[in-house]
Design an enzyme around this catalytic site. Structure first.
Site, PDB file in Angstrom:
ATOM      1  N   SER A  42     -25.119  -8.914 -30.391  1.00 39.57           N
ATOM      2  CA  SER A  42     -25.903  -9.936 -29.689  1.00 39.57           C
ATOM      3  C   SER A  42     -26.842 -10.621 -30.685  1.00 39.57           C
ATOM      4  CB  SER A  42     -26.737  -9.272 -28.595  1.00 39.57           C
ATOM      5  OG  SER A  42     -27.690  -8.416 -29.219  1.00 39.57           O
ATOM      6  N   ASP A  74     -21.525 -11.839 -29.521  1.00 38.30           N
ATOM      7  CA  ASP A  74     -21.884 -11.919 -28.103  1.00 38.30           C
ATOM      8  C   ASP A  74     -22.949 -13.012 -27.923  1.00 38.30           C
ATOM      9  OD1 ASP A  74     -21.970 -11.060 -25.444  1.00 38.30           O
ATOM     10  OD2 ASP A  74     -23.519  -9.548 -25.841  1.00 38.30           O
ATOM     11  N   HIS A  75     -22.735 -13.932 -27.003  1.00 37.68           N
ATOM     12  CA  HIS A  75     -23.700 -15.005 -26.723  1.00 37.68           C
ATOM     13  C   HIS A  75     -24.129 -15.801 -27.959  1.00 37.68           C
ATOM     14  CE1 HIS A  75     -24.141 -13.951 -22.509  1.00 37.68           C
ATOM     15  NE2 HIS A  75     -24.208 -12.698 -22.882  1.00 37.68           N
ATOM     16  N   GLU A 126     -18.685 -19.395 -21.573  1.00 36.88           N
ATOM     17  CA  GLU A 126     -19.305 -18.944 -20.318  1.00 36.88           C
ATOM     18  C   GLU A 126     -19.553 -20.133 -19.408  1.00 36.88           C
ATOM     19  OE1 GLU A 126     -22.579 -16.119 -20.547  1.00 36.88           O
ATOM     20  OE2 GLU A 126     -23.566 -17.061 -18.845  1.00 36.88           O
ATOM     21  N   GLY A 173     -29.180  -6.269 -18.329  1.00 35.87           N
ATOM     22  CA  GLY A 173     -30.330  -5.364 -18.214  1.00 35.87           C
ATOM     23  C   GLY A 173     -30.153  -4.360 -17.086  1.00 35.87           C
ATOM     24  N   HIS A 200     -19.867  -9.794 -17.753  1.00 38.87           N
ATOM     25  CA  HIS A 200     -21.097  -9.444 -18.492  1.00 38.87           C
ATOM     26  C   HIS A 200     -22.009  -8.651 -17.559  1.00 38.87           C
ATOM     27  CE1 HIS A 200     -21.102 -12.113 -22.205  1.00 38.87           C
ATOM     28  NE2 HIS A 200     -19.931 -12.352 -21.632  1.00 38.87           N
ATOM     29  N   GLY A 201     -23.059  -8.072 -18.141  1.00 38.42           N
ATOM     30  CA  GLY A 201     -24.072  -7.395 -17.317  1.00 38.42           C
ATOM     31  C   GLY A 201     -23.488  -6.237 -16.527  1.00 38.42           C
ATOM     32  N   ASP A 224     -24.031  -2.927 -22.654  1.00 32.90           N
ATOM     33  CA  ASP A 224     -25.096  -2.760 -23.638  1.00 32.90           C
ATOM     34  C   ASP A 224     -26.136  -1.756 -23.131  1.00 32.90           C
ATOM     35  OD1 ASP A 224     -27.075  -2.953 -25.528  1.00 32.90           O
ATOM     36  OD2 ASP A 224     -27.404  -5.095 -25.326  1.00 32.90           O
TER      37      ASP A 224
HETATM   38  P1  13P Z   1     -25.685  -4.961 -19.910  1.00 30.11           P
HETATM   39  O1  13P Z   1     -26.846  -4.819 -20.832  1.00 30.11           O
HETATM   40  O2  13P Z   1     -26.065  -5.129 -18.495  1.00 30.11           O
HETATM   41  O3  13P Z   1     -24.680  -3.853 -20.114  1.00 30.11           O
HETATM   42  O4  13P Z   1     -24.936  -6.320 -20.303  1.00 30.11           O
HETATM   43  C1  13P Z   1     -24.318  -6.428 -21.549  1.00 30.11           C
HETATM   44  C2  13P Z   1     -23.727  -7.768 -21.741  1.00 30.11           C
HETATM   45  O5  13P Z   1     -23.251  -8.412 -20.841  1.00 30.11           O
HETATM   46  C3  13P Z   1     -23.723  -8.307 -23.115  1.00 30.11           C
HETATM   47  O6  13P Z   1     -23.229  -9.593 -23.166  1.00 30.11           O
END
Ligand code: 13P
Length: 276
Positions: A42, A74-75, A126, A173, A200-201, A224
């Site tokens: 990231s 990532d991003h 995205e 998060g 993601h997430g 993450d």
């Molecule tokens: P999390 O931190 O919720 O696992 O998300 C990670 C993510 O989407 C990185 O792009």
């Protein structure tokens, strides 16, 4: 990697790395599970460890493993940084133009694709907004952030992008409440796109929901927070049990093992175990 996952209906785990121990944990876990894997970095990881260290650590760890390993940005936020990562050795990149007006998102995604394709680099984009974990968001606001299936189809037709991250109710998060995924929307997006779709997430999303999302077309799952939690929790536990410990290896070694465990569990949930 992702096209095979799409054809065989499983998802590849994309795990965020921040330091040597986490890179080692990701690749060790994938090797033990015989799973293809994506190590991803990231903006925060790049700021902390630097592009060159991330490439060198991943390359070294991957050379000791016998499973396919990709290194993904990532991003990515700018064309310049994406080019820097490609030159340094990343094998795929994400351009996240989700905060831009759609026309601009399309235009920069196209520029990134034009520069990446000749180098054999795949590109993730995205569409829709994958938020942080704000609890006080209304249902209407939530829906407005979600990926519109028809717009996703136009976006992919227009750009020719390799994979697409969608907003269907997850957030980056730790979740305060239970995440509510819009599975109907995901199925609709899947039916309209013929490229891999990315979630993601995904930390904190119940295993059953992840499996459901994979069955409806998710081919890459980003994790993450769950790794950071497992890693840091173990560091804290070791230091609480042995407050006099001064050897970083005695703290970081067990934390690396804790990261391996959580990553192996995730790989099994995604269905990529044994797919290498
Ligand atoms: P999390 O931190 O919720 O696992 O998300 C990670 C993510 O989407 C990185 O792009």
């Amino acid at each position: 990697m992702l096209n095979k996952a799409r054809a065989e209906k499983y998802a590849v785990g994309a795990f965020n790395c921040n330091n040597m121990e986490i890179v080692q944990a990701i690749i060790q876990a994938a090797d033990e599970e015989r799973a293809p894997v994506i190590v991803q970095a990231s903006q925060g990881a790049i700021k902390y460890a630097g592009i060159e260290y991330i490439v060198a650590m991943t390359r070294t760890a991957a050379s000791k493993a016998s499973v396919p390993v990709a290194l993904h940005l990532d991003h990515g936020t700018s064309f310049e940084q994406i080019m820097q990562c490609i030159r340094a050795g990343f094998s795929s990149v994400m351009f996240d133009g989700s905060k831009l007006p759609v026309e601009e998102n399309i235009s920069v995604t196209k520029q990134v694709l034009a520069a990446s394709r000749p180098a054999g680099i795949s590109v993730e984009a995205e569409l829709g907004k994958i938020g942080g974990t704000e609890d006080d968001i209304t249902v209407d606001e939530r829906d407005a952030m979600f990926t519109d299936p028809r717009e996703a189809r136009d976006f992919v037709d227009n750009t020719g992008v390799g994979s697409l991250a969608v907003a269907i109710g997850t957030a980056h998060g730790a979740y305060k409440g239970k995440p509510e995924l819009d599975f109907e929307r995901l199925s609709e997006i899947s039916s309209l796109l013929d490229i891999p779709i990315v979630l993601h997430g995904s930390s904190g999303v119940p295993d059953e929901d992840i499996k459901e999302a994979v069955s409806r077309g998710i081919c890459k799952v980003n994790i993450d927070t769950n790794i950071r939690q497992a890693f840091t929790r173990k560091c804290r536990q070791v230091l609480e049990e042995k407050p006099e410990e001064i050897d970083p290896r005695k703290v970081l070694g067990p934390a690396r093992e804790a990261a391996v465990e959580i990553i192996r569990e995730k790989i099994r949930v995604f269905g990529s175990s044994g797919k290498a």
